[in-house]
Write an enzyme that holds these catalytic residues in place. Sequence first.
Site, short mmCIF file in Angstrom:
data_model
loop_
_atom_site.label_atom_id
_atom_site.label_comp_id
_atom_site.label_asym_id
_atom_site.label_seq_id
_atom_site.Cartn_x
_atom_site.Cartn_y
_atom_site.Cartn_z
N GLU A 1 0.89 -1.18 0.00
CA GLU A 1 -0.13 0.14 -0.03
C GLU A 1 0.80 1.25 0.13
OE1 GLU A 1 -2.30 0.47 3.59
OE2 GLU A 1 -3.67 1.57 2.75
N CYS B 1 -5.62 -3.16 2.70
CA CYS B 1 -5.43 -2.91 3.97
C CYS B 1 -6.73 -3.08 4.87
CB CYS B 1 -4.81 -1.80 4.46
SG CYS B 1 -3.78 -1.79 6.13
N LYS C 1 -9.73 2.18 -2.19
CA LYS C 1 -10.08 1.64 -0.93
C LYS C 1 -11.45 1.78 -0.27
CE LYS C 1 -7.84 1.15 3.39
NZ LYS C 1 -6.18 1.76 4.09
#
Lengths: 303, 303
Positions: free
Chosen positions: A49, A159, A122
């Site tokens: 990331e 994540c 995300k």
Amino acid sequence: MSTKIEQTKFKVALIQMSMSDDVDENISKAASWIDKAANEGGEVICLPELFSSHYFCQKEDIKYFNLAESIPGKTTKLIGEIAKRRKIIIVAPLFEKRAPGIYHNSLVVIGNTGDIIGLYRKMHIPDDPAFYEKFYFTPGDLGFKSFKTSVGNIGTLICWDQWYPEAARITAMMGASILLYPTAIGWHPHEKLEHGKAQFDSWQTIQKGHAIANGIYVAAVNRIGLEKLSDETAGIEFWGSSFVADPQGIIIAQASTDKEEIIYADVDLSRIEYVRQNWPFFRDRRVDEYEKISKRFLDEDSI
Amino acid sequence: MSTKIEQTKFKVALIQMSMSDDVDENISKAASWIDKAANEGGEVICLPELFSSHYFCQKEDIKYFNLAESIPGKTTKLIGEIAKRRKIIIVAPLFEKRAPGIYHNSLVVIGNTGDIIGLYRKMHIPDDPAFYEKFYFTPGDLGFKSFKTSVGNIGTLICWDQWYPEAARITAMMGASILLYPTAIGWHPHEKLEHGKAQFDSWQTIQKGHAIANGIYVAAVNRIGLEKLSDETAGIEFWGSSFVADPQGIIIAQASTDKEEIIYADVDLSRIEYVRQNWPFFRDRRVDEYEKISKRFLDEDSI
């Protein structure tokens, strides 16, 4: 874009690296690691990331918005050239500048022609001490994504998405063979001794759970190193430990907590099929009774 | 029924036992174990799936429908008397006869007054070699359930439900502090050596994952022993290993693979609150993007 799945097996390579405060240096280091991974047979190569910078979300400071870049842009062009030259798929996370005041924590999937064949933003954005992501990132508005590449169907998440079974499920339902989670997770130095092991275990366990629930490969790609943005902050010790779990949740590749390295694993479609035939969870899902998932909470529904 | 949560902590007791082909014997053994658990401070006492008989689903034979009983019925009356006498909550799984041709794999929650305060009918029904449940059990039509008892809010699910993150999520969203999974899972003897450990690990891992994803206690209550219904079948070796995981997925009580025993754990609401404050997954759920969970599969949605 190729939509034909030509292979029944492909090799993923996860690049676990540390980052400095020099963006050009990070990108050129990543490029070297990608070349190494390609030399060693990696066909789908995934970076951590926000790989081009320190994990700036430790502080809320508008100066860091200057790190954001457009997609397509300078970095996707450079990565695209490598992908084309080496005929590989690259998953490259980026701090995306979409419009003034709209920034995303994103990733692109670049095909072996060098073209961008996928964009994921995300969806789940954390906000915890030293992980002030809600300040920087507008939540993704493209939904969950799985991309058909020339070697296979790849699901991408980032994540904090790791903690959401819904994200894993929907991405798996789109036909992904693997869920790739570029990550930046670590210990608060003052918590490591007391809570470090339990935190790591929870993180790996829930992802193994996604593998099992969905009969799918799961890979997390983390950074390493202590990053301290200033003397005022304690910093975060990123715990590395990048890994790949197979469709039964068995760890088949595991990196160290503190070394730059590449780990590899084969994604084998016949293994997915075997596991799902033996444990046919998709067959028995009660799709008639899941609509409450779309609520925040159901306190009034007890009993 | 008490709807006031009066306690911030309660003790669960999981009764891991073996079963014979004598129903009365099984019930009276269960009654003794319940008394023992109450003596030792158990406040919510849970029996294994279909505790009153052998796991008859190893074969498809209509004679086994004779094992089914009505709810309320003889067994719930007997269990209710114990619950009232000992002032405890009992979770008792039963083969429910609802109507001619409609049978369920169910459980009742019996309150400390002896009354039935909850009924849950297994939602996900397996059908695998020696687990021919689709022959016997109509899928549950009551939805997912969490019950407010005099000691706390208890979510109930049964065995195969264990593999479904949706079931855990919805039940947790109803306010449950613990997910109780009465279970009958074991090894095919011919597979145990090669696959036994991996199968067990997957089973425990996915449930730890539910604990982590939902910040909730999770308990599985399994039977033990080799049950062979006839010489024609290889039988199933039930693997016991009943356990309780805390809201971070840490195992806090673990039974053996082969002994009758009771394990205990405290469900501590302050621990749930602490874990959820530190990892506020519920806060960040993308409830605007989960509706696809209600589809069977999304093959056409890739890219």
